[in-house]
Scaffold this motif. Sequence first.
Motif, PDB file in Angstrom:
ATOM      1  N   ASP A   1       2.602  18.739   2.657  1.00 59.21           N
ATOM      2  CA  ASP A   1       3.441  18.100   4.071  1.00 59.21           C
ATOM      3  C   ASP A   1       3.219  16.632   3.991  1.00 59.21           C
ATOM      4  N   LYS A   2       1.899  16.578   3.868  1.00 60.07           N
ATOM      5  CA  LYS A   2       1.496  14.917   3.847  1.00 60.07           C
ATOM      6  C   LYS A   2       2.146  14.094   3.081  1.00 60.07           C
ATOM      7  N   GLU A   3       2.492  14.491   1.782  1.00 51.69           N
ATOM      8  CA  GLU A   3       3.153  13.729   0.639  1.00 51.69           C
ATOM      9  C   GLU A   3       4.714  13.618   0.990  1.00 51.69           C
ATOM     10  N   ILE A   4       5.112  14.812   1.242  1.00 47.19           N
ATOM     11  CA  ILE A   4       6.600  14.815   1.761  1.00 47.19           C
ATOM     12  C   ILE A   4       6.763  13.692   2.905  1.00 47.19           C
ATOM     13  N   ALA A   5       5.903  13.934   4.178  1.00 44.09           N
ATOM     14  CA  ALA A   5       6.031  12.869   5.060  1.00 44.09           C
ATOM     15  C   ALA A   5       5.994  11.382   4.946  1.00 44.09           C
ATOM     16  N   LEU A   6       5.128  11.111   3.583  1.00 44.87           N
ATOM     17  CA  LEU A   6       5.092   9.644   3.241  1.00 44.87           C
ATOM     18  C   LEU A   6       6.274   9.314   2.527  1.00 44.87           C
ATOM     19  N   LEU A   7       6.684  10.294   1.602  1.00 39.99           N
ATOM     20  CA  LEU A   7       8.044   9.847   0.717  1.00 39.99           C
ATOM     21  C   LEU A   7       9.358   9.702   1.862  1.00 39.99           C
ATOM     22  N   GLU A   8       9.230  10.390   3.029  1.00 39.93           N
ATOM     23  CA  GLU A   8      10.306  10.309   3.977  1.00 39.93           C
ATOM     24  C   GLU A   8      10.392   9.029   4.695  1.00 39.93           C
ATOM     25  N   PHE A   9       8.922   8.619   4.852  1.00 41.25           N
ATOM     26  CA  PHE A   9       8.931   7.297   5.621  1.00 41.25           C
ATOM     27  C   PHE A   9       9.210   6.257   4.518  1.00 41.25           C
ATOM     28  N   TRP A  10       8.836   6.352   3.454  1.00 39.69           N
ATOM     29  CA  TRP A  10       9.072   5.287   2.455  1.00 39.69           C
ATOM     30  C   TRP A  10      10.535   4.966   2.271  1.00 39.69           C
ATOM     31  N   ILE A  11      11.311   6.201   2.212  1.00 42.16           N
ATOM     32  CA  ILE A  11      12.678   6.088   2.039  1.00 42.16           C
ATOM     33  C   ILE A  11      13.399   5.475   3.377  1.00 42.16           C
ATOM     34  N   GLN A  12      12.813   5.943   4.442  1.00 41.96           N
ATOM     35  CA  GLN A  12      13.220   5.391   5.890  1.00 41.96           C
ATOM     36  C   GLN A  12      13.039   3.919   5.860  1.00 41.96           C
ATOM     37  N   GLN A  13      12.160   3.291   5.188  1.00 42.11           N
ATOM     38  CA  GLN A  13      11.484   1.825   5.267  1.00 42.11           C
ATOM     39  C   GLN A  13      12.592   1.163   4.104  1.00 42.11           C
ATOM     40  N   GLY A  14      13.409   1.773   3.554  1.00 39.54           N
ATOM     41  CA  GLY A  14      14.219   1.207   2.553  1.00 39.54           C
ATOM     42  C   GLY A  14      14.018   1.416   1.161  1.00 39.54           C
ATOM     43  N   ALA A  15      12.943   2.289   0.987  1.00 42.21           N
ATOM     44  CA  ALA A  15      12.360   2.835  -0.455  1.00 42.21           C
ATOM     45  C   ALA A  15      11.929   1.284  -0.923  1.00 42.21           C
ATOM     46  N   PRO A  16      11.107   0.537  -0.490  1.00 39.65           N
ATOM     47  CA  PRO A  16      10.656  -0.762  -1.053  1.00 39.65           C
ATOM     48  C   PRO A  16      10.110  -0.742  -2.509  1.00 39.65           C
TER      49      PRO A  16
ATOM     50  N   GLU B   1       0.992  -1.311   0.004  1.00 34.49           N
ATOM     51  CA  GLU B   1      -0.011  -0.017   0.070  1.00 34.49           C
ATOM     52  C   GLU B   1       0.769   1.391   0.100  1.00 34.49           C
ATOM     53  N   LEU B   2       1.805   1.214   0.831  1.00 32.26           N
ATOM     54  CA  LEU B   2       2.832   2.254   0.641  1.00 32.26           C
ATOM     55  C   LEU B   2       3.237   2.760  -0.634  1.00 32.26           C
ATOM     56  N   ASN B   3       3.961   1.577  -1.118  1.00 34.17           N
ATOM     57  CA  ASN B   3       4.665   1.701  -2.621  1.00 34.17           C
ATOM     58  C   ASN B   3       3.672   2.069  -3.543  1.00 34.17           C
ATOM     59  N   LEU B   4       2.268   1.812  -3.575  1.00 32.94           N
ATOM     60  CA  LEU B   4       1.537   2.236  -4.344  1.00 32.94           C
ATOM     61  C   LEU B   4       1.108   3.764  -4.294  1.00 32.94           C
ATOM     62  N   GLU B   5       0.975   4.282  -3.128  1.00 31.87           N
ATOM     63  CA  GLU B   5       0.695   5.640  -2.968  1.00 31.87           C
ATOM     64  C   GLU B   5       2.208   6.540  -3.161  1.00 31.87           C
TER      65      GLU B   5
END
Length: 785
Positions: A253-268, A176-180
């Motif tokens: 800000d919400k979209e940036i926060a989600l991209l940051e979290f995605w990268i933090q998770q290893g950019a799956p 779901e994260l990757n899709l977003e």
Amino acid sequence: MLLVKETFWLWQFLGRLHPLLVHFPVGLLCVALLLEVIGWYRKSTEWRAGITAILWIGTISSVVAASLGLLLVNQEEYGGDTVTIHQWSGLATVLLAISTVVALRSGRMALYRSFLFLTVFGVSLAGHYGALLTHGDDYLTSVLPINSQSEPLIAGTTNFEFIRANQPITDKQVEELNLEVRSILAHNCYSCHSATKTKGELRLDKKELVMKGGKDGVVLIAGHPEKSELIRRIKLPASDKEAMPTKGKRLTDKEIALLEFWIQQGAPWPSGTEKSIYRVATLAPRLPVIPAATTDLLNPIDRFVNVYFQKNKLPWKTVVDDRIYLRRVYLDVIGLLPTPQKIQAFTTDTRPDKRETLVKELLANKEGYAQHWLTFWNDALRNDYTGTGYVTNGRFDMTKWLYRSLKTNKPYDQFVRELISPTKESEGFIRGIQWRGTINSSQRTEMQAAQNVSQVLLGLNLKCASCHDSFISDWKLSDAYGFANVFADSTLEINRCDKPTGKKATSRILFTELGTINGKAATKERLRELAQFMTQPKDGRLYRTLVNRIWAQLMGRGIVEPVDVMDNEPWSQDLLDWLASDFATNGYDIKRLMYAILTSRTYQLPSIGIKDAELITAPTFVFAGMVRRRLTAEQFSDAVSTVFTPIYADTAIVSKLLPKNIQKEIAFPRASLVKNDPFLTALGRPNRETVSTSRMSQANLLQALELTNGTTFNAALKTGAQKWKLTYSSPDLLVKDLYWKALGREPRPQELAVAKKIVGKNLSIDGIQDLVWAITLHPEFQLIY
């Protein structure tokens, strides 16, 4: 070759002066109102000269600003409801400002102050929507407490609460994260960093290319958003030359926060084959097992709906009474109101199968059915009796063929084949409109054919891909041109954003698993092949699209919404698949399909009122019954004509394009057969220069104005009132007959008393006209319950 004129730089430059000439000078109108209020409160005229000067400056500035605004909107890529409201509110402000000056000069102070107040209101409204254009739709609301961080980080299919949980995320959450994330990249970055355009040698549409970076190095370091150049760039202020994206809206800000979290998770990113970020519906047909019947649920539709209700914990409600059902079915099948005699006979009928018998009788009314459903197909096939293209012989009418096809209930597979591989009478759909003057490449007639066939018959949007690779689907520019080339007499050159690429298109069908088009064959043969391929039983999408459209017409909302986006999730995949398979198995019979729906208990449930139109297409929609809807322009016109007086009384205005034997079948000029006019336009009939597969059911200001002051409507009511005065001898008889014809019931005692007072003892013509007008605006008359 299509010539495209470059916009003269001076017009672009002047257009971009629009904001400069708006923010201060036009704002002086607000200062003028403030000073006027102070002067009025203090009973002083000492500021009159200053107010007058300010008013003149503001008015002249508003005229200049509006003129430059019109230049700007025609030179830049603006579109949508926001710019439309901004444009018209700005023009209204100009008119109000001029009226204010005129009123002041004439010394009419009360009128002047009223106009000044309205002018400032117009300035505020236009300014607000101007701000939304430049700063985004959430410009005001984003700072409100209700939009604080207690909300989900991003609007999507998931609330992403796991971002705050600070715990390992599951495989499903990774998906779901990757899709977003990929959706954010597609809508904000692909225009500059994808296969079609690669600025700085950076591509963000494939995993290995994202990790590789661009000519300036790596942009993403997995696990470290704080060290990733991608995050740094999107966080820079818009004024910074390194800020990304360089054009369009900034990331929230919400979209940036989600991209940051995605990268933090290893950019799956999905391994192996690139997975679409968009849902793609299955092409092949599917026949699900019909759920078990119950004592009172035998119709297969009801059995599928029962499973859905159980899943969503919804109870079955009591079906509507005979009067509501009768009116509903009459309007849906033949577009007319039932007569008082039919209502009384039906409601007193004790046969258990009377509803099924009624539906059979109405579907057997070939003329009534054809005249009503002509409206739906005219909209979808953009067939009309006048308008762009007819003046220059660049458009082809297909009314005779369409009327005959509906009257004979032509099987849908044959109907589609005759549209795609047309006869002389049915070629109007794929021939498109030859617009006057220079057009862009995406509007050439071959591309219109590709867009219209894909939208109407397959429920997919090819318009974005007609200009560049789509940002809202997986369709590419080459797909659109390949399909358009099937309809072309000579090989098309691919144009990207109106600029020739030097590449030639190859002819191919959109879904290649259906067959291969012989690109070397003549156009007529290619169209024959396409028609055969598309109407095969294995093209499940063609038949799902049709049954979904019919369901939407009868139920107010499709199983899939919007009806032109068949890749969206249906609220019941099994019901959609079964309807389509059953339709194909049983001769592609549209009337048989309608009978199954109209006699189902599901159709007979009480209607559901939805206040916000956006909820109808929301992914969270839960089906609970028919969505209550307003009469169409044609239904409303025909209802008034049958109840009171023909709105279109002159049979000569019926389309001359119909054969004489068909014209003889018409008891009165049905609105579906007359040319468009301001009355029908106000009530929602589209101009049919583009495909229209659904109409808005909500009332609007234009409709209110037309029904209040419109010439056509009021003239018809007055003529009818004169005839009714001569027909009826007493107020009681007139009022009761009107209620029975219009609403299908007796007037209630209070209604009767009020109505008699309106028409007067001696039956005033104005009173009769007022009463009919009031009843036609009554929800019972205007809505299909």
